[in-house]
Design an enzyme around this catalytic site. Structure first.
Site, PDB file in Angstrom:
ATOM      1  N   LYS A  50       0.757  -1.287  -0.140  1.00  0.00           N
ATOM      2  CA  LYS A  50       0.021  -0.104  -0.092  1.00  0.00           C
ATOM      3  C   LYS A  50       0.652   1.199  -0.189  1.00  0.00           C
ATOM      4  CE  LYS A  50      -2.267  -2.185   3.609  1.00  0.00           C
ATOM      5  NZ  LYS A  50      -2.955  -1.963   5.063  1.00  0.00           N
ATOM      6  N   GLY A  51       2.155   1.394   0.054  1.00  0.00           N
ATOM      7  CA  GLY A  51       3.147   2.481   0.425  1.00  0.00           C
ATOM      8  C   GLY A  51       3.101   3.134  -0.726  1.00  0.00           C
ATOM      9  N   ASP A  89       7.560   2.443  -2.965  1.00  0.00           N
ATOM     10  CA  ASP A  89       7.942   3.623  -2.152  1.00  0.00           C
ATOM     11  C   ASP A  89       9.367   3.830  -1.726  1.00  0.00           C
ATOM     12  OD1 ASP A  89       7.827   1.121  -0.764  1.00  0.00           O
ATOM     13  OD2 ASP A  89       6.268   2.052   0.773  1.00  0.00           O
ATOM     14  N   ASP A 103      14.925  -1.055  -0.720  1.00  0.00           N
ATOM     15  CA  ASP A 103      15.801  -1.560   0.499  1.00  0.00           C
ATOM     16  C   ASP A 103      16.757  -2.829   0.235  1.00  0.00           C
ATOM     17  OD1 ASP A 103      16.940  -1.588   3.162  1.00  0.00           O
ATOM     18  OD2 ASP A 103      14.892  -2.248   3.874  1.00  0.00           O
ATOM     19  N   LYS A 107      17.680   3.282  -0.775  1.00  0.00           N
ATOM     20  CA  LYS A 107      18.426   2.879   0.489  1.00  0.00           C
ATOM     21  C   LYS A 107      19.423   1.984   0.114  1.00  0.00           C
ATOM     22  CE  LYS A 107      15.815   2.397   4.492  1.00  0.00           C
ATOM     23  NZ  LYS A 107      15.339   1.315   5.602  1.00  0.00           N
ATOM     24  N   PHE A 142      14.927   3.352   9.426  1.00  0.00           N
ATOM     25  CA  PHE A 142      13.685   2.994   9.177  1.00  0.00           C
ATOM     26  C   PHE A 142      12.858   4.467   9.014  1.00  0.00           C
ATOM     27  CE2 PHE A 142       9.158   1.925  10.001  1.00  0.00           C
ATOM     28  CZ  PHE A 142       9.202   0.578   9.300  1.00  0.00           C
ATOM     29  N   VAL A 143      12.351   4.656   7.863  1.00  0.00           N
ATOM     30  CA  VAL A 143      11.615   6.149   7.616  1.00  0.00           C
ATOM     31  C   VAL A 143      10.121   5.685   7.661  1.00  0.00           C
ATOM     32  CG1 VAL A 143      13.550   7.226   6.747  1.00  0.00           C
ATOM     33  CG2 VAL A 143      11.948   5.968   5.183  1.00  0.00           C
ATOM     34  N   ASP A 194       4.713   3.220   6.329  1.00  0.00           N
ATOM     35  CA  ASP A 194       4.186   3.077   7.588  1.00  0.00           C
ATOM     36  C   ASP A 194       5.091   2.405   8.722  1.00  0.00           C
ATOM     37  OD1 ASP A 194       4.035   0.276   6.125  1.00  0.00           O
ATOM     38  OD2 ASP A 194       3.175  -0.283   7.967  1.00  0.00           O
ATOM     39  N   ARG A 201       1.286   6.605   7.489  1.00  0.00           N
ATOM     40  CA  ARG A 201       1.381   6.615   5.984  1.00  0.00           C
ATOM     41  C   ARG A 201       0.850   8.101   5.649  1.00  0.00           C
ATOM     42  NH1 ARG A 201       1.867   1.543   4.010  1.00  0.00           N
ATOM     43  NH2 ARG A 201       0.664   0.100   5.154  1.00  0.00           N
TER      44      ARG A 201
HETATM   45  P1  5GP Z   1      12.684  -4.168  -0.056  1.00  0.00           P
HETATM   46  O1  5GP Z   1      12.058  -5.660  -0.476  1.00  0.00           O
HETATM   47  O2  5GP Z   1      13.629  -3.661  -1.092  1.00  0.00           O
HETATM   48  O3  5GP Z   1      13.718  -4.667   1.321  1.00  0.00           O
HETATM   49  O4  5GP Z   1      11.702  -3.417   0.501  1.00  0.00           O
HETATM   50  C1  5GP Z   1      10.750  -2.915  -0.107  1.00  0.00           C
HETATM   51  C2  5GP Z   1       9.569  -2.779   1.036  1.00  0.00           C
HETATM   52  O5  5GP Z   1       9.913  -2.701   2.183  1.00  0.00           O
HETATM   53  C3  5GP Z   1       9.108  -1.448   0.807  1.00  0.00           C
HETATM   54  O6  5GP Z   1       7.897  -1.346  -0.157  1.00  0.00           O
HETATM   55  C4  5GP Z   1       8.508  -0.930   1.989  1.00  0.00           C
HETATM   56  O7  5GP Z   1       7.115  -1.323   2.212  1.00  0.00           O
HETATM   57  C5  5GP Z   1       9.325  -1.788   3.073  1.00  0.00           C
HETATM   58  N1  5GP Z   1      10.530  -0.920   3.685  1.00  0.00           N
HETATM   59  C6  5GP Z   1      11.810  -0.904   3.296  1.00  0.00           C
HETATM   60  N2  5GP Z   1      12.417   0.001   4.004  1.00  0.00           N
HETATM   61  C7  5GP Z   1      11.695   0.524   4.692  1.00  0.00           C
HETATM   62  C8  5GP Z   1      11.642   1.859   5.751  1.00  0.00           C
HETATM   63  O8  5GP Z   1      12.766   2.281   6.145  1.00  0.00           O
HETATM   64  N3  5GP Z   1      10.226   2.345   6.214  1.00  0.00           N
HETATM   65  C9  5GP Z   1       9.099   1.442   5.800  1.00  0.00           C
HETATM   66  N4  5GP Z   1       8.321   2.033   6.569  1.00  0.00           N
HETATM   67  N5  5GP Z   1       8.980   0.602   5.071  1.00  0.00           N
HETATM   68  C10 5GP Z   1      10.270   0.211   4.431  1.00  0.00           C
HETATM   69 MG    MG Z   2       6.020  -1.580   0.388  1.00  0.00          MG
END
Ligand code: 5GP
Ligand code: MG
Length: 177
Positions: free
Chosen positions: A42-43, A97, A100, A128, A149-150, A156, A162
């Site tokens: 949903k982000g 969004d 990471d 990130k 963590f943002v 969220d 959000r």
């Molecule tokens: P990845 O698979 O690249 O690790 O993560 C992607 C998802 O993890 C993003 O869509 C998001 O929902 C969540 N995420 C990663 N880092 C953060 C963060 O710093 N804050 C929040 N709220 N969600 C994050």
């Molecule tokens: Mg996400």
């Protein structure tokens, strides 16, 4: 709610300016194409809304539902629930969004390539780089963000924050509640 924020990393104005720059790149690269934007719920909601308003070509917008976090800990597994759009022959732009670890986007990119997408690009608001666990880079992004963590602007913590119009970091005490 604002009292829970330790510092603001990207203000409303930063985000608006970042998105304008990003949209102008996309408008150039996709001027003769009809891309399909696929947002990861949903982000992505505020970002994809603001971004696509600035896109000038004919495009489609669709969504998939993924979940990769429990609180502020990555769950390690990707939960894809429900419907997946038909991407066959399309120029797909995956929109999220934040990039990471890269796990989510990497898996979805592979899924779309296997489903016959013509091209698959990755577009995120935040990158990130220090969080990365798989080899994947965003093709388009607005800002690099530190390994913290943002929350805000769609992002969220346990489904809250959000609706903040900016992106920031929570005070430590919020996690202890
Ligand atoms: P990845 O698979 O690249 O690790 O993560 C992607 C998802 O993890 C993003 O869509 C998001 O929902 C969540 N995420 C990663 N880092 C953060 C963060 O710093 N804050 C929040 N709220 N969600 C994050
Ligand atoms: Mg996400």
């Amino acid at each position: 709610m604002n009292n829970d924020i330790k510092k603001v990393l990207f203000s409303e104005q930063d985000i608006e300016e970042g998105i304008l720059k990003l949209a102008s790149k996309l408008n150039e690269d996709y001027k003769d194409k009809n891309p399909l934007f696929v947002g990861l719920l949903k982000g992505v909601i505020p970002f994809i809304g603001d971004l696509t308003k600035k896109i000038e070509c004919f495009c489609e917008i669709d969504y998939i539902r993924v979940r990769s976090y429990e609180g502020k800990t990555p769950s390690g597994t990707l939960n894809l629930s429900g419907y997946v759009p038909d991407v066959k022959g399309k120029d797909v732009i995956i929109v999220d969004d934040i990039l990471d670890t890269g796990n989510t986007t990497n898996k979805i990119k592979k899924l779309f390539i296997n489903a016959g997408a013509k091209s698959v690009k990755i577009c995120v608001l935040l990158n990130k780089p220090e969080g990365r666990l798989v080899e994947i880079e965003p093709d388009y992004y607005c800002f690099d963000t530190p390994n913290e963590f943002v929350v805000g602007y769609g992002l969220d913590f346990n489904q809250k924050y959000r609706n903040l119009p900016y992106i920031g970091v929570l005070k430590e005490e919020v996690y202890e509640r």
